[in-house]
Design an enzyme around this catalytic site. Structure first.
Site, short mmCIF file in Angstrom:
data_model
loop_
_atom_site.label_atom_id
_atom_site.label_comp_id
_atom_site.label_asym_id
_atom_site.label_seq_id
_atom_site.Cartn_x
_atom_site.Cartn_y
_atom_site.Cartn_z
N HIS A 10 -31.50 15.46 28.03
CA HIS A 10 -30.86 16.75 28.33
C HIS A 10 -30.61 16.88 29.84
O HIS A 10 -29.56 17.36 30.27
CB HIS A 10 -31.74 17.93 27.90
CG HIS A 10 -31.75 18.16 26.42
ND1 HIS A 10 -30.62 18.11 25.65
CD2 HIS A 10 -32.76 18.44 25.58
CE1 HIS A 10 -30.93 18.35 24.39
NE2 HIS A 10 -32.24 18.54 24.32
N THR A 50 -35.87 15.48 26.35
CA THR A 50 -35.67 16.41 27.48
C THR A 50 -35.06 15.67 28.68
O THR A 50 -34.20 16.21 29.38
CB THR A 50 -37.02 17.03 27.89
OG1 THR A 50 -37.62 17.57 26.72
CG2 THR A 50 -36.85 18.11 28.93
ZN LIG Z 1 -41.45 14.46 26.26
#
Ligand SMILES: [Zn+2]
Ligand SMILES: NC(=O)c1ccc[n+]([C@@H]2O[C@H](COP(=O)([O-])OP(=O)(O)OC[C@H]3O[C@@H](n4cnc5c(N)ncnc54)[C@H](O)[C@@H]3O)[C@@H](O)[C@H]2O)c1
Length: 359
Positions: free
Chosen positions: A63, A60
């Site tokens: 990202h 994440t």
């Molecule tokens: Zn994580």
């Protein structure tokens, strides 16, 4: 900032020590991190200040670095949530947590919870993820609400403890899968999360097959003792059938997040097989729903973790029964944050990269 006056022989030296300052990293958008000094703030009355030891880089976070979450992230922001550290200060209302305790943070803030959440606060409508929706751990000191804290036993290795958060994801996924001894599970995708899912799945006594296409990750999975199939080389359905007297898998964990694994998950699941959807599919995908009817398949959604999953993960890390150290590919100084993210793009084979937040 404090001013100290040092007497040395015949001269007086005045030195300014910056003990009130700390290093923080800030995501600035446009693939850019900066490292800055900022004032170390005292914790609010219901907060704990943690001296962060290590912070892992999560998919994440990558990202966010790629800019795909810029609408959600309040730039500039300190990100990071896969951490470990030591309590440095506590707010006036905080009890049961002491300065010097080793801790990890469960980065979920469900204070906006609505009655419709049926008590499942980890997936409540107003859930805020700390380190995405509010400042995170890629800094020297981090102030967090006391309710997010899980204490670690004194003997815990803080490097391994930075894996508690992703490991708790795996504990949650395996728990909700109801996988048991004598069953067979297939994990589609042997990235950091898939590999941890496979490790936790194996602790149930079940047999586990990993399907992965990346050669470095295939090699690591084999070193960890898993049976691994490269679906580009071998027919995964035939292989699973051959390993199960034709019964196919009892549980399939979809942890790759691509159309081809969504296609195959319904083929390799046997009668009344459970498919656990771990991957986050940002876009709708096509699924052969006929197979759900034909084999009475079940699809189980899983999202983050609950308190008990953190407790299981902490126990696994503290006992150090599983080869977690093999999951840590590199440990880099906090200052190198920009280079670390650039390198992840250049060499996506690595598993967990940790930032050492105190050097
Ligand atoms: Zn994580
Ligand atoms: N449910 C949750 O709460 C939760 C929490 C954390 C992460 N996730 C999600 O879990 C997924 C995995 O996370 P990660 O960090 O391990 O990601 P990752 O991208 O590093 O791992 C995915 C792996 O799948 C492999 N793969 C790609 N195509 C494949 C194919 N056809 N067959 C087999 N393997 C294939 C890739 O080589 C890679 O190793 C992501 O979608 C992530 O967003 C979900």
């Amino acid at each position: 900032m404090t001013l100290s006056i040092l007497f040395s022989q015949d001269k007086i030296a005045v030195s300014v020590t910056k003990e009130g300052l700390m290093k923080t990293t800030l995501y600035q958008g446009n693939h850019t991190f900066t490292v800055e000094n900022k004032e170390k703030l005292p914790p609010k009355s219901d907060e704990v200040r943690i001296k962060v030891a290590y912070c892992g880089v999560c998919g994440t976070d990558v990202h966010i670095y790629h800019g795909v979450m810029d609408k959600r992230v309040n730039i500039p922001l300190t990100i990071g949530h896969e951490m470990s550290g030591i309590v440095d200060a506590i707010g006036a209302q905080v009890s049961h947590i002491h300065v010097g305790d080793k801790v990890v943070v469960r980065p979920l803030d469900s204070r906006g919870e609505k009655p419709s959440d049926k008590g499942f606060s980890h997936i409540c409508e107003d859930l805020k993820f700390i380190g995405i929706d509010s400042p995170g751990a890629m800094q020297q000191y981090w102030n967090v609400p006391a309710f997010t804290i899980h204490k670690l036993p004194e003997e815990t290795d803080l490097r391994l403890a930075a894996l508690v958060e992703p490991l708790a994801v795996a504990c949650h996924d395996v728990r909700l899968s109801r996988l048991k001894k004598s069953e067979m599970a297939v994990v589609l995708g042997g990235g950091p999360i898939g590999m941890l899912v496979a490790m936790v799945a194996r602790t149930t006594g079940a047999s586990v097959i990993i399907s992965e296409v990346n050669q470095t990750r295939i090699k690591l999975a084999r070193e960890l003792g898993f049976t691994v199939v490269d679906p580009g080389v071998e027919n995964l359905i035939d292989f699973v059938r051959s390993q199960t007297d034709g019964h196919l898998a009892d549980v399939v964990f979809e942890v790759a997040g691509v159309q081809s694994t969504v296609d195959i998950m319904v083929d390799i699941a046997g009668i009344r097989g459970r498919i656990v959807m771990v991957a986050i599919h940002g876009q709708p995908k096509s699924v052969d729903l006929f197979k759900f009817f034909w084999k009475e398949l079940q699809l189980i959604g899983v999202r983050v973790y609950e308190k008990e999953d953190y407790e299981t993960a902490i126990q696994l890390i503290t006992e150090n029964r599983l080869p977690f150290d093999k999951m840590i590919t590199a440990v880099k100084p906090l200052d190198h944050v920009q280079q670390v993210f650039e390198n992840i793009d250049k060499h996506p084979d690595g598993m967990k990269i940790l930032l050492d937040c105190q050097v």
